[in-house]
Scaffold this motif. Structure first.
Motif, PDB file in Angstrom:
ATOM      1  N   LYS A   1       2.720   8.291 -10.832  1.00 48.15           N
ATOM      2  CA  LYS A   1       3.559   7.130 -10.568  1.00 48.15           C
ATOM      3  C   LYS A   1       3.336   6.669  -9.133  1.00 48.15           C
ATOM      4  O   LYS A   1       3.202   7.502  -8.223  1.00 48.15           O
ATOM      5  CB  LYS A   1       5.045   7.466 -10.768  1.00 48.15           C
ATOM      6  CG  LYS A   1       5.398   7.957 -12.174  1.00 48.15           C
ATOM      7  CD  LYS A   1       5.167   6.863 -13.206  1.00 48.15           C
ATOM      8  CE  LYS A   1       5.589   7.333 -14.590  1.00 48.15           C
ATOM      9  NZ  LYS A   1       5.331   6.299 -15.625  1.00 48.15           N
ATOM     10  N   PRO A   2       3.241   5.344  -8.887  1.00 50.90           N
ATOM     11  CA  PRO A   2       3.017   4.856  -7.518  1.00 50.90           C
ATOM     12  C   PRO A   2       4.146   5.278  -6.584  1.00 50.90           C
ATOM     13  O   PRO A   2       5.328   5.235  -6.958  1.00 50.90           O
ATOM     14  CB  PRO A   2       2.965   3.333  -7.687  1.00 50.90           C
ATOM     15  CG  PRO A   2       3.615   3.053  -9.003  1.00 50.90           C
ATOM     16  CD  PRO A   2       3.355   4.246  -9.859  1.00 50.90           C
ATOM     17  N   ILE A   3       3.782   5.713  -5.390  1.00 48.66           N
ATOM     18  CA  ILE A   3       4.799   6.162  -4.433  1.00 48.66           C
ATOM     19  C   ILE A   3       5.474   4.987  -3.745  1.00 48.66           C
ATOM     20  O   ILE A   3       6.526   5.156  -3.115  1.00 48.66           O
ATOM     21  CB  ILE A   3       4.188   7.113  -3.381  1.00 48.66           C
ATOM     22  CG1 ILE A   3       3.157   6.381  -2.513  1.00 48.66           C
ATOM     23  CG2 ILE A   3       3.559   8.331  -4.050  1.00 48.66           C
ATOM     24  CD1 ILE A   3       2.648   7.210  -1.331  1.00 48.66           C
ATOM     25  N   PHE A   4       4.902   3.792  -3.851  1.00 47.29           N
ATOM     26  CA  PHE A   4       5.513   2.575  -3.330  1.00 47.29           C
ATOM     27  C   PHE A   4       5.737   1.616  -4.487  1.00 47.29           C
ATOM     28  O   PHE A   4       5.004   1.633  -5.480  1.00 47.29           O
ATOM     29  CB  PHE A   4       4.628   1.902  -2.277  1.00 47.29           C
ATOM     30  CG  PHE A   4       4.427   2.731  -1.032  1.00 47.29           C
ATOM     31  CD1 PHE A   4       5.416   2.824  -0.071  1.00 47.29           C
ATOM     32  CD2 PHE A   4       3.228   3.395  -0.821  1.00 47.29           C
ATOM     33  CE1 PHE A   4       5.219   3.578   1.079  1.00 47.29           C
ATOM     34  CE2 PHE A   4       3.021   4.149   0.321  1.00 47.29           C
ATOM     35  CZ  PHE A   4       4.032   4.244   1.281  1.00 47.29           C
ATOM     36  N   ALA A   5       6.758   0.770  -4.357  1.00 47.35           N
ATOM     37  CA  ALA A   5       7.050  -0.209  -5.402  1.00 47.35           C
ATOM     38  C   ALA A   5       7.532  -1.500  -4.766  1.00 47.35           C
ATOM     39  O   ALA A   5       8.130  -1.498  -3.680  1.00 47.35           O
ATOM     40  CB  ALA A   5       8.105   0.333  -6.364  1.00 47.35           C
TER      41      ALA A   5
ATOM     42  N   MET B   1      -6.732   5.024   4.102  1.00 46.43           N
ATOM     43  CA  MET B   1      -5.336   4.957   4.551  1.00 46.43           C
ATOM     44  C   MET B   1      -4.388   4.874   3.360  1.00 46.43           C
ATOM     45  O   MET B   1      -3.329   5.508   3.354  1.00 46.43           O
ATOM     46  CB  MET B   1      -5.150   3.746   5.463  1.00 46.43           C
ATOM     47  CG  MET B   1      -5.914   3.836   6.785  1.00 46.43           C
ATOM     48  SD  MET B   1      -5.398   5.243   7.808  1.00 46.43           S
ATOM     49  CE  MET B   1      -3.727   4.744   8.249  1.00 46.43           C
ATOM     50  N   VAL B   2      -4.770   4.085   2.344  1.00 43.08           N
ATOM     51  CA  VAL B   2      -3.934   3.993   1.144  1.00 43.08           C
ATOM     52  C   VAL B   2      -3.924   5.329   0.407  1.00 43.08           C
ATOM     53  O   VAL B   2      -2.874   5.787  -0.071  1.00 43.08           O
ATOM     54  CB  VAL B   2      -4.444   2.862   0.224  1.00 43.08           C
ATOM     55  CG1 VAL B   2      -3.700   2.876  -1.110  1.00 43.08           C
ATOM     56  CG2 VAL B   2      -4.276   1.502   0.897  1.00 43.08           C
ATOM     57  N   LEU B   3      -5.076   5.990   0.324  1.00 42.95           N
ATOM     58  CA  LEU B   3      -5.162   7.267  -0.400  1.00 42.95           C
ATOM     59  C   LEU B   3      -4.409   8.397   0.292  1.00 42.95           C
ATOM     60  O   LEU B   3      -4.020   9.372  -0.359  1.00 42.95           O
ATOM     61  CB  LEU B   3      -6.632   7.668  -0.585  1.00 42.95           C
ATOM     62  CG  LEU B   3      -7.388   6.939  -1.689  1.00 42.95           C
ATOM     63  CD1 LEU B   3      -8.877   7.270  -1.646  1.00 42.95           C
ATOM     64  CD2 LEU B   3      -6.814   7.283  -3.066  1.00 42.95           C
TER      65      LEU B   3
ATOM     66  N   GLY C   1       0.421   3.651   3.189  1.00 45.75           N
ATOM     67  CA  GLY C   1       0.985   2.353   2.831  1.00 45.75           C
ATOM     68  C   GLY C   1       0.231   1.753   1.663  1.00 45.75           C
ATOM     69  O   GLY C   1      -0.512   2.437   0.954  1.00 45.75           O
ATOM     70  N   VAL C   2       0.451   0.457   1.449  1.00 42.85           N
ATOM     71  CA  VAL C   2      -0.196  -0.268   0.365  1.00 42.85           C
ATOM     72  C   VAL C   2      -1.229  -1.227   0.955  1.00 42.85           C
ATOM     73  O   VAL C   2      -1.201  -1.549   2.140  1.00 42.85           O
ATOM     74  CB  VAL C   2       0.823  -1.052  -0.483  1.00 42.85           C
ATOM     75  CG1 VAL C   2       1.854  -0.095  -1.072  1.00 42.85           C
ATOM     76  CG2 VAL C   2       1.507  -2.144   0.340  1.00 42.85           C
TER      77      VAL C   2
ATOM     78  N   ALA D   1      -2.540   2.989  -8.244  1.00 41.83           N
ATOM     79  CA  ALA D   1      -1.949   2.111  -9.250  1.00 41.83           C
ATOM     80  C   ALA D   1      -1.854   0.695  -8.694  1.00 41.83           C
ATOM     81  O   ALA D   1      -1.572   0.501  -7.501  1.00 41.83           O
ATOM     82  CB  ALA D   1      -0.567   2.608  -9.659  1.00 41.83           C
ATOM     83  N   ILE D   2      -2.106  -0.286  -9.565  1.00 43.68           N
ATOM     84  CA  ILE D   2      -1.937  -1.695  -9.195  1.00 43.68           C
ATOM     85  C   ILE D   2      -0.460  -2.023  -9.280  1.00 43.68           C
ATOM     86  O   ILE D   2       0.181  -1.825 -10.328  1.00 43.68           O
ATOM     87  CB  ILE D   2      -2.753  -2.605 -10.142  1.00 43.68           C
ATOM     88  CG1 ILE D   2      -4.247  -2.265 -10.053  1.00 43.68           C
ATOM     89  CG2 ILE D   2      -2.515  -4.075  -9.801  1.00 43.68           C
ATOM     90  CD1 ILE D   2      -5.097  -2.980 -11.089  1.00 43.68           C
ATOM     91  N   LEU D   3       0.098  -2.533  -8.190  1.00 46.77           N
ATOM     92  CA  LEU D   3       1.541  -2.775  -8.138  1.00 46.77           C
ATOM     93  C   LEU D   3       1.947  -4.030  -8.895  1.00 46.77           C
ATOM     94  O   LEU D   3       3.009  -4.062  -9.520  1.00 46.77           O
ATOM     95  CB  LEU D   3       1.998  -2.867  -6.683  1.00 46.77           C
ATOM     96  CG  LEU D   3       1.877  -1.575  -5.865  1.00 46.77           C
ATOM     97  CD1 LEU D   3       2.440  -1.777  -4.457  1.00 46.77           C
ATOM     98  CD2 LEU D   3       2.599  -0.424  -6.556  1.00 46.77           C
TER      99      LEU D   3
END
Length: 295
Positions: free
Chosen positions: A180-184, A232-234, A238-239, A257-259
């Motif tokens: 699951k993406p850690i940012f939303a 940096m994203v990995l 951040g996103v 994941a694509i947000l």
């Protein structure tokens, strides 16, 4: 007359273009400056136009000279390649010079080269440089090709282009162990890994963000290189928007994941060249790359 053109004159103009100095070029060709200058005048008289603008310092190619220098380099390359082939010498390799956008040189170009390079009669010289410098090198005959994104300046004569593929920039986040993406995009401020404003991808992202003013981003990191932003994203910093060709495996493994797919940006990938004839290997590579559009 063009029939009086001598091979040594072609060497002279190639060396002069590299040195941009009659004095230095004459020394390199091991002749007096006056004799060297007369030989340059002879070739210009033979072809019927000025190759060099002598009113500039350092010396510059004229518009016609920029086209002619490409012919000269590749004609010399072909002559010696064919002579060595006839003699049975196989250690003379033709050069294919490519200037490429950094992300394309890292994630796409190696695959194209490996598919094309089935024998050892050629050497690829690849530079990852900014688009402005790449365009300059193409105009000056110092590169055979540019692999880059859409560039209005290169879409018409004296340049040729072929669209290789269509790519997309996706806004992505690292995923947790549950995939699951850690940012939303839930209204909370998100740290943004962003391209520099002057880069092509940076301009594309800026245009999207200008239209979508409600995006909850806080600038956290800036780079012109996709692979740096990807790292940096990995690492969960951040996103950011990343090109699909650079994150194909990570998306398949649910590491990223694509947000929001509505925020994805479409980009065309092109190969550019001048209209001037290239050496045999470069012309074959051009045909190979043009054929990628039909696959």
């Amino acid at each position: 007359m063009i029939s009086n053109l001598e091979i040594k004159w072609l060497h002279d103009i190639v060396v002069l273009e590299e040195c941009r100095s009659f004095t230095l070029a004459a020394e390199k060709r091991n002749i007096s400056q006056s004799s060297f200058s007369r030989r340059i005048q002879s070739i210009e008289s033979s072809v019927g136009f000025d190759i060099f603008d002598r009113n500039t310092n350092p010396l510059q190619l004229t518009p016609q000279g920029k086209s002619f220098i490409v012919y000269a380099r590749n004609l010399l390359d072909d002559v010696y390649f064919q002579i060595n082939r006839i003699k049975g010498i196989d250690n003379d390799k033709q050069k294919i010079n490519i200037s490429a956008a950094h992300s394309l040189s890292v994630f796409l170009l190696p695959d194209f080269i490996s598919q094309f390079s089935q024998n050892i009669d050629k050497i690829f010289f690849v530079e990852s440089i900014n688009v402005n410098e790449a365009v300059h090198k193409l105009k000056e005959g110092q590169s055979d090709f540019i692999l880059s994104f859409y560039n209005e300046e290169l879409m018409s004569s004296p340049f040729l282009h072929a669209k290789i593929l269509e790519s997309r920039l996706h806004l992505v986040s690292l995923c947790d162990k549950n995939k699951k993406p850690i940012f939303a995009l839930d209204g909370k401020t998100l740290p943004l890994m962003k391209y520099t404003d002057e880069s092509y991808m940076g301009r594309q992202v800026n245009q999207l963000m200008d239209k979508s003013t409600d995006l909850p981003f806080e600038l956290s990191f800036v780079s012109s290189m996709s692979d740096v932003l990807k790292r940096m994203v990995l690492n969960g910093s951040g996103v950011g928007w990343l090109p699909d060709f650079s994150i194909k495996n990570e998306l398949e493994r649910s590491e990223l994941a694509i947000l929001d797919s509505t925020l994805s940006i479409t980009m065309g990938v092109y190969i550019y060249r001048t209209e001037a004839r290239l050496n045999i290997s470069s012309e074959r590579f051009w045909q190979f790359m043009r054929n990628q559009t039909s696959k």
